[in-house]
Scaffold this active site. Sequence first.
Site, short mmCIF file in Angstrom:
data_model
loop_
_atom_site.label_atom_id
_atom_site.label_comp_id
_atom_site.label_asym_id
_atom_site.label_seq_id
_atom_site.Cartn_x
_atom_site.Cartn_y
_atom_site.Cartn_z
CE LYS A 1 33.74 62.61 62.24
NZ LYS A 1 32.61 62.15 63.30
CB VAL B 1 39.54 51.79 62.62
CG1 VAL B 1 38.18 50.88 61.54
CG2 VAL B 1 40.46 51.38 61.98
CB ALA C 1 37.11 54.97 67.35
CG LEU D 1 37.91 59.70 66.74
CD1 LEU D 1 39.37 59.49 66.94
CD2 LEU D 1 37.80 61.03 67.24
N GLY D 2 35.95 59.77 62.25
CA GLY D 2 36.56 60.38 60.64
C GLY D 2 37.70 59.41 59.99
N GLY E 1 38.80 56.73 58.62
CA GLY E 1 39.35 56.39 57.05
C GLY E 1 38.29 57.75 56.79
CG ASP F 1 31.67 61.68 58.55
OD1 ASP F 1 30.66 62.90 58.40
OD2 ASP F 1 31.64 60.49 59.70
#
Length: 267
Positions: free
Chosen positions: A10, A92, A94, A96-97, A99, A130
């Site tokens: 993401k 992690v 980061a 970028l979603g 999880g 998210d």
Amino acid sequence: MGMNETAYAKINLALHVRRVREDGYHALETLFAFVDAGDVLTAQPAAQDSVTTLGEFAGVLDNPFENLVARALNVLPRPQGLGVTLEKNLPVAAGLGGGSADAGAVFRMVEALHGLPDDWQARAAKLGADVPACVLSRTHIGLGTGTEQVEVEDDLAGNPVLLVNPRVPLSTGPVFKAWDGEDRGPLPQGPASQIAREGRNDLEAPAISLCPVIAEVLAALEVTNPWLARMSGSGATCFALYDSPEARDAAQAAMPQEWWTMAGRLR
């Protein structure tokens, strides 16, 4: 029969922080987009649920109770268990979603096998702001804490994108705490490309104050002539959008070896 699902990375093409709500959360306006690469989940029917994690960033997920794959399995009723293997390719903490993307992939796998309950969005939102967006994994506007979804004209599908992370984890909470509280206005109107060009990430400055190397990443991307370079989410990952795959790949080759990079296209 096994099945595979990608947990698409993401990115926030724009992220406007408007105000602190009465519940303590920040009111956000964001333009979500997703890269055609990310973590990879493989699932097999099993007597009971299980999660096995491997890949470059697997070692960071050492607490099974915080693993969003396991938590997503727990909130979805099914007639049989799933044995899930998670190949953790995304860093992690980061922006970028990662999880949330993993959880979204679990929802899509369960949907394909058994369908989802009518209240799946509420179940997803309880796992993280998210997660509902990551279940959909397509370009759209997120409002509220990010859980309210609004359609947008998507003229960016297929656009070459490069993700770069300096391998420094950055937690979301401290970044929001470092935000100066100034409401700089709503998202622009128009198709996704216009919102991205004219928008901003209000968390960029507070994130850089906590993690100065983000400024170095953005500077390194700017000299590769993207049409947009910006930090994603609360950092520390930054992204750049290019007019051609060749320009993107040349930019990836120019990044310092010690940084993590991922090349792809927007979905």
